[in-house]
Scaffold this motif. Structure first.
Motif, PDB file in Angstrom:
ATOM      1  N   LEU A   1      20.770  69.296  32.481  1.00 17.62           N
ATOM      2  CA  LEU A   1      19.597  70.171  32.487  1.00 17.62           C
ATOM      3  C   LEU A   1      19.956  71.536  33.067  1.00 17.62           C
ATOM      4  N   ASP A   2      20.690  71.541  34.177  1.00 18.67           N
ATOM      5  CA  ASP A   2      21.104  72.811  34.792  1.00 18.67           C
ATOM      6  C   ASP A   2      21.945  73.640  33.818  1.00 18.67           C
ATOM      7  N   LYS A   3      22.816  72.959  33.066  1.00 21.27           N
ATOM      8  CA  LYS A   3      23.673  73.644  32.091  1.00 21.27           C
ATOM      9  C   LYS A   3      22.823  74.302  30.995  1.00 21.27           C
ATOM     10  N   VAL A   4      21.826  73.560  30.498  1.00 15.56           N
ATOM     11  CA  VAL A   4      20.949  74.100  29.448  1.00 15.56           C
ATOM     12  C   VAL A   4      20.128  75.264  29.988  1.00 15.56           C
ATOM     13  N   LEU A   5      19.602  75.112  31.201  1.00 20.00           N
ATOM     14  CA  LEU A   5      18.783  76.183  31.789  1.00 20.00           C
ATOM     15  C   LEU A   5      19.600  77.460  32.006  1.00 20.00           C
ATOM     16  N   ALA A   6      20.917  77.321  32.166  1.00 18.68           N
ATOM     17  CA  ALA A   6      21.785  78.485  32.373  1.00 18.68           C
ATOM     18  C   ALA A   6      22.264  79.114  31.062  1.00 18.68           C
ATOM     19  N   ASP A   7      22.037  78.446  29.942  1.00 20.57           N
ATOM     20  CA  ASP A   7      22.487  78.933  28.624  1.00 20.57           C
ATOM     21  C   ASP A   7      21.261  79.367  27.823  1.00 20.57           C
ATOM     22  N   LYS A   8      20.939  80.668  27.886  1.00 17.09           N
ATOM     23  CA  LYS A   8      19.709  81.182  27.276  1.00 17.09           C
ATOM     24  C   LYS A   8      19.620  80.877  25.784  1.00 17.09           C
ATOM     25  N   ALA A   9      20.723  80.990  25.051  1.00 18.30           N
ATOM     26  CA  ALA A   9      20.696  80.737  23.602  1.00 18.30           C
ATOM     27  C   ALA A   9      20.353  79.276  23.307  1.00 18.30           C
ATOM     28  N   GLN A  10      21.001  78.348  24.017  1.00 18.92           N
ATOM     29  CA  GLN A  10      20.727  76.928  23.792  1.00 18.92           C
ATOM     30  C   GLN A  10      19.315  76.571  24.257  1.00 18.92           C
ATOM     31  N   LEU A  11      18.902  77.122  25.388  1.00 20.31           N
ATOM     32  CA  LEU A  11      17.565  76.871  25.911  1.00 20.31           C
ATOM     33  C   LEU A  11      16.507  77.355  24.921  1.00 20.31           C
ATOM     34  N   THR A  12      16.696  78.551  24.368  1.00 19.81           N
ATOM     35  CA  THR A  12      15.759  79.096  23.386  1.00 19.81           C
ATOM     36  C   THR A  12      15.687  78.201  22.155  1.00 19.81           C
ATOM     37  N   LYS A  13      16.843  77.717  21.701  1.00 17.05           N
ATOM     38  CA  LYS A  13      16.897  76.822  20.531  1.00 17.05           C
ATOM     39  C   LYS A  13      16.088  75.547  20.794  1.00 17.05           C
ATOM     40  N   ILE A  14      16.287  74.958  21.964  1.00 14.27           N
ATOM     41  CA  ILE A  14      15.565  73.719  22.297  1.00 14.27           C
ATOM     42  C   ILE A  14      14.069  73.981  22.428  1.00 14.27           C
ATOM     43  N   LEU A  15      13.697  75.035  23.146  1.00 13.62           N
ATOM     44  CA  LEU A  15      12.269  75.304  23.361  1.00 13.62           C
ATOM     45  C   LEU A  15      11.546  75.660  22.066  1.00 13.62           C
ATOM     46  N   THR A  16      12.160  76.476  21.217  1.00 12.96           N
ATOM     47  CA  THR A  16      11.478  76.858  19.973  1.00 12.96           C
ATOM     48  C   THR A  16      11.404  75.683  18.996  1.00 12.96           C
ATOM     49  N   TYR A  17      12.238  74.654  19.221  1.00 15.32           N
ATOM     50  CA  TYR A  17      12.132  73.429  18.408  1.00 15.32           C
ATOM     51  C   TYR A  17      10.851  72.667  18.748  1.00 15.32           C
ATOM     52  N   HIS A  18      10.248  72.947  19.882  1.00 12.11           N
ATOM     53  CA  HIS A  18       9.002  72.297  20.296  1.00 12.11           C
ATOM     54  C   HIS A  18       7.759  73.032  19.802  1.00 12.11           C
ATOM     55  N   VAL A  19       7.943  74.116  19.045  1.00  9.02           N
ATOM     56  CA  VAL A  19       6.805  74.950  18.614  1.00  9.02           C
ATOM     57  C   VAL A  19       6.735  74.995  17.092  1.00  9.02           C
ATOM     58  N   VAL A  20       5.552  74.723  16.561  1.00  3.19           N
ATOM     59  CA  VAL A  20       5.277  74.810  15.132  1.00  3.19           C
ATOM     60  C   VAL A  20       4.408  76.044  14.926  1.00  3.19           C
ATOM     61  N   GLY A  21       4.718  76.847  13.934  1.00  2.00           N
ATOM     62  CA  GLY A  21       4.016  78.101  13.710  1.00  2.00           C
ATOM     63  C   GLY A  21       2.697  77.974  12.975  1.00  2.00           C
ATOM     64  N   GLU A  22       2.081  76.828  13.063  1.00  2.00           N
ATOM     65  CA  GLU A  22       0.765  76.611  12.446  1.00  2.00           C
ATOM     66  C   GLU A  22      -0.011  75.631  13.306  1.00  2.00           C
ATOM     67  N   LYS A  23      -1.317  75.603  13.100  1.00  2.00           N
ATOM     68  CA  LYS A  23      -2.157  74.675  13.842  1.00  2.00           C
ATOM     69  C   LYS A  23      -1.986  73.282  13.249  1.00  2.00           C
ATOM     70  N   VAL A  24      -1.671  72.312  14.098  1.00  2.00           N
ATOM     71  CA  VAL A  24      -1.545  70.918  13.676  1.00  2.00           C
ATOM     72  C   VAL A  24      -2.727  70.154  14.274  1.00  2.00           C
ATOM     73  N   ALA A  25      -3.572  69.644  13.405  1.00  2.07           N
ATOM     74  CA  ALA A  25      -4.746  68.889  13.838  1.00  2.07           C
ATOM     75  C   ALA A  25      -4.372  67.420  14.030  1.00  2.07           C
ATOM     76  N   PRO A  26      -5.111  66.690  14.863  1.00  5.75           N
ATOM     77  CA  PRO A  26      -4.797  65.289  15.095  1.00  5.75           C
ATOM     78  C   PRO A  26      -4.706  64.455  13.815  1.00  5.75           C
ATOM     79  N   ASP A  27      -5.535  64.773  12.815  1.00  7.24           N
ATOM     80  CA  ASP A  27      -5.493  63.973  11.586  1.00  7.24           C
ATOM     81  C   ASP A  27      -4.234  64.222  10.753  1.00  7.24           C
ATOM     82  N   GLN A  28      -3.423  65.197  11.136  1.00  9.70           N
ATOM     83  CA  GLN A  28      -2.154  65.455  10.449  1.00  9.70           C
ATOM     84  C   GLN A  28      -0.987  64.718  11.100  1.00  9.70           C
TER      85      GLN A  28
END
Length: 193
Positions: free
Chosen positions: A112-139
């Protein structure tokens, strides 16, 4: 006729009181037939009022709202280190699959410390958690969504039990912020290399 009506009213009133108690849910969460509000076992730990409550989060953009939830403090730290606060707060109709502190704790500290220190890898992981559209529960029952990182993530399940990428459970879903829908998850998602 009157006693039948009175008996029906008493049965309905008893059922209305027994249902939330039998489910063990005293927090304002939705049920499988009403997915308009937050749902899931961890929703019960959300404060009833203040900035970290569902109402408080609904009035703030997603990164700010997350910073008001103590269970998401590691995520908020990671978002700040990656320089993604403005990106997330300015997104329109986004969906964030937000790992809890316990989800980050599953990762060995050195990794975790290694990832937090690597901005490029951290950005890749965090943006993988974001979808650019609204996802409703029924989806969520059989969903496939493109992430801001560029990869795909999948969701599956029914009722109030959903998994993301067959690995993370949604523990409190359909949390509204002023610009996003948040699904709090119990594991960190890893994009494909």
């Amino acid at each position: 006729m009157r006693s039948t009506h009175t008996r029906r009213a008493a049965v309905a009133a008893t059922a209305a009181l027994a249902l939330p108690v039998s489910l063990g849910l005293l927090a304002p969460v939705a049920h499988a037939d009403d997915m308009s509000g937050p749902f899931g076992p961890a929703c019960a730990s959300v404060p009833e009022d203040g900035a970290g409550s569902f109402d408080g989060m609904a009035s703030e953009p997603v990164a700010t709202a997350a910073s008001n939830n103590p269970a998401l403090s590691t995520l908020v730290t990671a978002v700040k280190k990656a320089g993604l606060v403005d990106t997330l707060n300015n997104a329109k109709d986004a969906t964030v699959f937000a790992p809890t502190n316990d989800a980050f704790a599953k990762i060995p500290k050195a990794d975790l410390d290694k990832v937090l220190a690597d901005k490029a890898q951290l950005t890749k992981i965090l943006t993988y958690h974001v979808v650019g559209e609204k996802v409703a529960p029924d989806q969520l029952s059989k969903g496939e969504f493109k992430t801001l990182e560029g990869g795909m993530l999948t969701t599956a399940g029914s009722g109030e039990k959903f998994k993301v990428n067959d690995s993370a459970n949604i523990v409190c879903g359909n949390v509204k912020t002023s610009n996003a829908t948040v699904y709090i998850i119990d594991s960190v998602l890893m994009p494909k290399k």
